[in-house]
Write an enzyme that holds these catalytic residues in place. Structure first.
Site, PDB file in Angstrom:
ATOM      1  N   CYS A  23       0.820  -1.208   0.000  1.00  0.00           N
ATOM      2  CA  CYS A  23       0.000   0.000   0.000  1.00  0.00           C
ATOM      3  C   CYS A  23       0.857   1.262   0.000  1.00  0.00           C
ATOM      4  CB  CYS A  23      -0.949   0.004   1.197  1.00  0.00           C
ATOM      5  SG  CYS A  23      -0.117  -0.057   2.808  1.00  0.00           S
ATOM      6  N   ALA A  25      -9.798 -10.201   4.241  1.00  0.00           N
ATOM      7  CA  ALA A  25      -9.385 -11.167   5.263  1.00  0.00           C
ATOM      8  C   ALA A  25      -7.895 -11.444   5.187  1.00  0.00           C
ATOM      9  CB  ALA A  25     -10.169 -12.475   5.098  1.00  0.00           C
TER      10      ALA A  25
END
Length: 416
Positions: free
Chosen positions: A50, A186
């Site tokens: 990210c 998840a």
């Protein structure tokens, strides 16, 4: 052997740019193969998180590798060049060591990046795009990271994106214990966030994921429920805190869906943290009056709080990195002269074979072995010394002085 690294990260590019060049896990192997097969690149590994997208490679033509990344993401090279850092050889080594040690992270000393880097290497190995240079680089990189974390306090007073998300939520809600929390995804980041939020004992936890089985597996650990992403519109309004981090290339929560949820909540505030790159939540959602939306970049200020205690450890870590960089660069330079050493040995071996064959012919004719050995030794000596002697006799001035000094050094010849 030309090591080269390039990329963008949270220091050089805003989220809007980073998400355009992010590689998704499902197409990473193909990207590596495409780079190695269609460009003059011998080895490659890609780290995409990210906060950063970086390419480590062995190439004689770095610009072609940069152009490939732009083309792969259907971008013009000039669109990303202002945000790119390019790191040849020694700079690339130092950068890899600093990244793995948590010295280049948004959260100084965080450990998650090391696992992400190891996964990037594993993916490159599976794709078959790792060779001697990158194998050695990352082997040394992981060793340096272990040394830094084992001998400094770089990881003390742990802070993380997950902890920062909880602290932000506590600024919006008096008590998380009274709130319902929804996790979308998840993966590892969501698991970290779930651990932090679960420690605050929220009223209810729900996990939404593309596959129900994986969502249920995570939810069971925290006594929560599980749904698929398709069920989100029916459940969104019930949740006060939403944390999302998926690998989806497109937003999962659009403005329309959130508007309907806010209306159903009678405009009670909704706290959202989008840790995905590309973003899971449409940017326009952040403009809504009753929504508090934070991206990975927004968490930087929160994360910075409490970081001062790590600064001394970071200085110690930088010293370790510097010393280990020099060692690795020495190894690379040694590898670069291997072809020359091999050529020298081959050259000498040709002399050896020629004189040995000549000596064997003389012995076969019955010549005196002692004289044959003396002749072979003299011939080898003459051949080995012919090239440097010839060079000395055919140059002059400073060049001759320099060559003479070099030969004296090579052959340990001292002035009387």
């Amino acid at each position: 052997m030309q090591l080269f690294a390039f990329g963008i990260n949270h220091h050089t590019a805003p989220l809007a740019i980073r998400e355009q060049v992010a590689f998704h896990a499902e197409n990473l192997k193909q990207a590596l193969l495409d780079l190695v097969d269609h460009r003059p690149v011998k080895e490659a590994a890609i780290l995409s998180t990210c906060n950063r997208t970086e390419v480590y490679c062995n190439t004689e033509e770095p610009q072609q590798a940069i152009e490939w990344m732009a083309e792969f993401h259907q971008l013009k090279t000039h669109a990303i060049e202002p945000y790119l850092y390019t790191l040849p050889k020694q700079e690339a080594v130092k950068h890899a060591f600093r990244v793995a040690s948590g010295l280049d992270s948004m959260v100084l000393g965080e450990t998650q990046i090391l696992g992400q880097l190891k996964q990037a290497v594993k993916t490159a190995e599976q794709a078959g795009t790792m060779g001697t240079l990158l194998h050695k680089l990352f082997q040394r990189t992981f060793s340096v990271a272990k040394e830094v974390r084992g001998t400094t306090a770089i990881g003390a007073n742990s802070v993380s994106m997950a902890a920062a998300a909880v602290r932000l939520a506590q600024r919006i809600f008096p008590s998380i214990h009274e709130q319902n929390v929804l996790f979308i995804g998840a993966g590892e980041m969501i698991e970290l966030c779930a651990n932090h939020f679960a420690a605050q004992r929220p009223k209810h936890i729900l996990v939404a994921n593309r596959t129900l089985e994986r969502a249920d597996l995570l939810a069971q650990r925290f006594g929560g429920g599980a749904i698929t992403l398709n069920d989100l519109p029916d459940h969104l309004a019930a949740y006060d805190i939403i944390v999302t981090s998926t690998a989806s290339p497109l937003p999962i929560l659009g403005k329309g869906m959130v508007e309907r949820a806010i209306k159903a909540r009678k405009h009670r505030p909704m706290f959202m943290v989008d840790l995905a790159v590309p973003r899971d939540i449409e940017e326009e959602v952040g403009e809504m009056d009753d929504v508090f939306l934070y991206s990975v970049d927004d968490l930087a200020q929160v994360v910075q709080e409490g970081m001062d205690s790590r600064q001394v450890a970071a200085a110690e870590a930088e010293c370790i990195v510097e010393s280990r960089v020099r060692s690795f660069v020495d190894w690379m330079e040694t590898r670069e002269i291997v072809p020359t050493i091999r050529a020298l040995r081959d050259h000498a071996d040709r002399f050896r074979r020629q004189e040995l064959e000549h000596a064997q012919r003389l012995l076969a004719r019955g010549e005196d072995p002692q004289q044959v050995m003396e002749l072979m030794a003299r011939a080898l000596t003459n051949k080995f010394l012919h090239i440097p002697s010839h060079a000395l006799n055919h140059i002059s001035g400073d060049e001759r002085t320099e060559l003479e000094a070099l030969l004296r050094r090579l052959y340990h010849i001292h002035h009387e």
